[in-house]
Scaffold this motif. Sequence first.
Motif, PDB file in Angstrom:
ATOM      1  N   TYR A 177     -50.939  40.549  71.622  1.00  0.00           N
ATOM      2  CA  TYR A 177     -49.888  40.352  70.617  1.00  0.00           C
ATOM      3  C   TYR A 177     -49.492  38.874  70.554  1.00  0.00           C
ATOM      4  O   TYR A 177     -49.315  38.313  69.469  1.00  0.00           O
ATOM      5  CB  TYR A 177     -48.678  41.234  70.945  1.00  0.00           C
ATOM      6  CG  TYR A 177     -47.624  41.239  69.867  1.00  0.00           C
ATOM      7  CD1 TYR A 177     -47.602  42.241  68.900  1.00  0.00           C
ATOM      8  CD2 TYR A 177     -46.655  40.246  69.802  1.00  0.00           C
ATOM      9  CE1 TYR A 177     -46.651  42.245  67.895  1.00  0.00           C
ATOM     10  CE2 TYR A 177     -45.696  40.227  68.802  1.00  0.00           C
ATOM     11  CZ  TYR A 177     -45.697  41.239  67.853  1.00  0.00           C
ATOM     12  OH  TYR A 177     -44.764  41.229  66.849  1.00  0.00           O
ATOM     13  N   SER A 232     -51.898  36.914  68.685  1.00  0.00           N
ATOM     14  CA  SER A 232     -51.867  37.224  67.250  1.00  0.00           C
ATOM     15  C   SER A 232     -50.691  36.592  66.527  1.00  0.00           C
ATOM     16  O   SER A 232     -50.714  36.466  65.298  1.00  0.00           O
ATOM     17  CB  SER A 232     -51.818  38.745  67.043  1.00  0.00           C
ATOM     18  OG  SER A 232     -52.920  39.386  67.648  1.00  0.00           O
ATOM     19  N   HIS A 233     -49.650  36.193  67.297  1.00  0.00           N
ATOM     20  CA  HIS A 233     -48.406  35.760  66.646  1.00  0.00           C
ATOM     21  C   HIS A 233     -47.846  34.472  67.249  1.00  0.00           C
ATOM     22  O   HIS A 233     -46.624  34.327  67.376  1.00  0.00           O
ATOM     23  CB  HIS A 233     -47.368  36.886  66.726  1.00  0.00           C
ATOM     24  CG  HIS A 233     -47.782  38.147  66.041  1.00  0.00           C
ATOM     25  ND1 HIS A 233     -47.780  38.296  64.674  1.00  0.00           N
ATOM     26  CD2 HIS A 233     -48.269  39.318  66.541  1.00  0.00           C
ATOM     27  CE1 HIS A 233     -48.216  39.503  64.353  1.00  0.00           C
ATOM     28  NE2 HIS A 233     -48.522  40.146  65.470  1.00  0.00           N
ATOM     29  N   ASP A 234     -48.721  33.534  67.603  1.00  0.00           N
ATOM     30  CA  ASP A 234     -48.310  32.213  68.056  1.00  0.00           C
ATOM     31  C   ASP A 234     -47.293  32.294  69.199  1.00  0.00           C
ATOM     32  O   ASP A 234     -46.297  31.579  69.234  1.00  0.00           O
ATOM     33  CB  ASP A 234     -47.716  31.409  66.886  1.00  0.00           C
ATOM     34  CG  ASP A 234     -47.523  29.936  67.238  1.00  0.00           C
ATOM     35  OD1 ASP A 234     -48.270  29.418  68.092  1.00  0.00           O
ATOM     36  OD2 ASP A 234     -46.590  29.312  66.683  1.00  0.00           O
ATOM     37  N   GLU A 287     -45.070  34.323  69.794  1.00  0.00           N
ATOM     38  CA  GLU A 287     -43.787  34.937  69.460  1.00  0.00           C
ATOM     39  C   GLU A 287     -43.932  36.441  69.640  1.00  0.00           C
ATOM     40  O   GLU A 287     -44.208  37.169  68.687  1.00  0.00           O
ATOM     41  CB  GLU A 287     -43.368  34.582  68.034  1.00  0.00           C
ATOM     42  CG  GLU A 287     -43.054  33.124  67.802  1.00  0.00           C
ATOM     43  CD  GLU A 287     -41.746  32.686  68.460  1.00  0.00           C
ATOM     44  OE1 GLU A 287     -40.975  33.547  68.923  1.00  0.00           O
ATOM     45  OE2 GLU A 287     -41.509  31.462  68.516  1.00  0.00           O
ATOM     46  N   GLY A 288     -43.761  36.894  70.867  1.00  0.00           N
ATOM     47  CA  GLY A 288     -43.904  38.313  71.159  1.00  0.00           C
ATOM     48  C   GLY A 288     -42.873  38.748  72.167  1.00  0.00           C
ATOM     49  O   GLY A 288     -43.188  39.318  73.214  1.00  0.00           O
ATOM     50  N   ASN A 316     -49.000  45.898  65.761  1.00  0.00           N
ATOM     51  CA  ASN A 316     -49.306  44.465  65.811  1.00  0.00           C
ATOM     52  C   ASN A 316     -48.729  43.706  64.617  1.00  0.00           C
ATOM     53  O   ASN A 316     -49.331  42.772  64.083  1.00  0.00           O
ATOM     54  CB  ASN A 316     -50.820  44.218  65.907  1.00  0.00           C
ATOM     55  CG  ASN A 316     -51.143  42.850  66.475  1.00  0.00           C
ATOM     56  OD1 ASN A 316     -50.415  42.335  67.312  1.00  0.00           O
ATOM     57  ND2 ASN A 316     -52.233  42.251  66.024  1.00  0.00           N
ATOM     58  N   LEU A 317     -47.536  44.122  64.208  1.00  0.00           N
ATOM     59  CA  LEU A 317     -46.826  43.444  63.127  1.00  0.00           C
ATOM     60  C   LEU A 317     -45.855  42.427  63.719  1.00  0.00           C
ATOM     61  O   LEU A 317     -45.321  42.629  64.805  1.00  0.00           O
ATOM     62  CB  LEU A 317     -46.058  44.458  62.276  1.00  0.00           C
ATOM     63  CG  LEU A 317     -46.877  45.572  61.628  1.00  0.00           C
ATOM     64  CD1 LEU A 317     -45.946  46.553  60.924  1.00  0.00           C
ATOM     65  CD2 LEU A 317     -47.905  44.998  60.666  1.00  0.00           C
ATOM     66  N   ALA A 318     -45.625  41.360  63.003  1.00  0.00           N
ATOM     67  CA  ALA A 318     -44.725  40.314  63.478  1.00  0.00           C
ATOM     68  C   ALA A 318     -43.303  40.853  63.637  1.00  0.00           C
ATOM     69  O   ALA A 318     -42.823  41.626  62.796  1.00  0.00           O
ATOM     70  CB  ALA A 318     -44.738  39.140  62.513  1.00  0.00           C
ATOM     71  N   PRO A 355     -39.897  39.014  63.890  1.00  0.00           N
ATOM     72  CA  PRO A 355     -39.184  37.732  63.893  1.00  0.00           C
ATOM     73  C   PRO A 355     -38.074  37.742  64.934  1.00  0.00           C
ATOM     74  O   PRO A 355     -37.275  38.682  64.988  1.00  0.00           O
ATOM     75  CB  PRO A 355     -38.622  37.639  62.471  1.00  0.00           C
ATOM     76  CG  PRO A 355     -39.489  38.551  61.661  1.00  0.00           C
ATOM     77  CD  PRO A 355     -39.864  39.661  62.577  1.00  0.00           C
TER      78      PRO A 355
END
Length: 439
Positions: free
Chosen positions: A331, A334-336, A338-339, A418-420, A422
């Motif tokens: 994860y 996949s999101h820089d 940010e998990g 696996n969705l962002a 925020p």
Amino acid sequence: MIDFTLTDEQKMLQAGARQFAQNELKPAIIKADRLTDPWESWVATKEVYKRAYELGYAMCMLPKEYGGGGASNIDIQIVAEELCAVDPGFACTILVNGLSMMPIVWYGSKEQKEKWLTMATSDKNKTFLGGWIVSEPGGTANFDSRKPHPAGIQVTARYDKDTKEYVLNGRKMWNTNGCGWEKKGADINVVIARIDNTVGGDKGLAAFIVPQGTPGYHVTGILNTMGHRTTVQPELLLEECRIPEENVLPGSIGNGDLVITKAFTWSGPVAGIAAVGVMRAAFEFSLKWSHDYTAGSGDAIINYQNVGYILANMKMKIEAARYLSWKAAHYLDSHDCEGQEGGALSKIYCGELAVDAVNEAMRLVGINSYLLDYPLERHMRDVLCFPIYDAGNMGMQRRRLHGIMADKDYNPLAFMDNLAIPFKKSMLGIDSEPGHKVK
């Protein structure tokens, strides 16, 4: 497509890390762990650290463009498990290189990255260390308190307009690597301090790069810990410690709370896989013991139902913890990085599970597991740290999850899909002050 098969490159990475851990790290760790002085225990790992630096493990997390390994979070998982199956303390020294220097990657200027990261990856002595200087003697869990000083982070950074310097004052504690190999500080120390005493941690914190040998940066003691003997925890005093303005991470000004959160998010899956490594070592020892030991009966104890069930329980915990750590690391990739939810989930679950698993191994082996001649007593000393280090599970990690889930837009399926997700500043501060609500 979901596929847990390692690539050929990852298999080579795993094999190399396993060979290093078993053949070079293990002999050094057994000797170092037996030393009674905590400073001597850590310094005894210096030569094997040089080897880890040479092999690329020590700086594997830094971007390739600055000379680092450019390793994905999944690749870091593969290496970390092999190291931690031998010793999570030594692996913690390497982990903190990431905790201290990844904030430079995320929040630093181009010039800072080129200067400090390149310096970290090109050390001819192969001893370069990064220090992560956040925790304080009075506790740091409420770093994001909305109250002004002295709540939350108490080390202050006063700006001197005449010299264009920040002047740091205060004490820090539990700052892995922060002493360096010679008690002069790590090569670079990333210090979280308060730049504005009139506001809370959500607005008043920043991160500073403090090079080794900076006047006013004092190592005042070395903490003597029960486990993780092969890493180091210094006590520090910052006394009129002057830092040039160009050493503050520009993206961190007023966002020091996000620096702390993102760093401990990045380290969450690594702490999780560290727990997997120790569980694996305890399982492998107790499995072999079960095949060899008879307990005075006519047959090896592996043939008794209770032993088989205990081993089955341990194996399930290991596999579940590994794949949660891998999922959280994937994860992040996949999101820089940010998990925040997955990082906390893996860190909490795996660390607490490890305590149960090693306890089961000790019950299986019996009184012999209490002997210093066997590895289980060291594994137990080490796993007891997992729920309370690297942003403690109660004070910081569960509180972060609470803040995320209290948000009205929280999607309970996002991590699975696996969705962002925020991460908002409003998610911080929950439980730190009575009545705080996430917007």
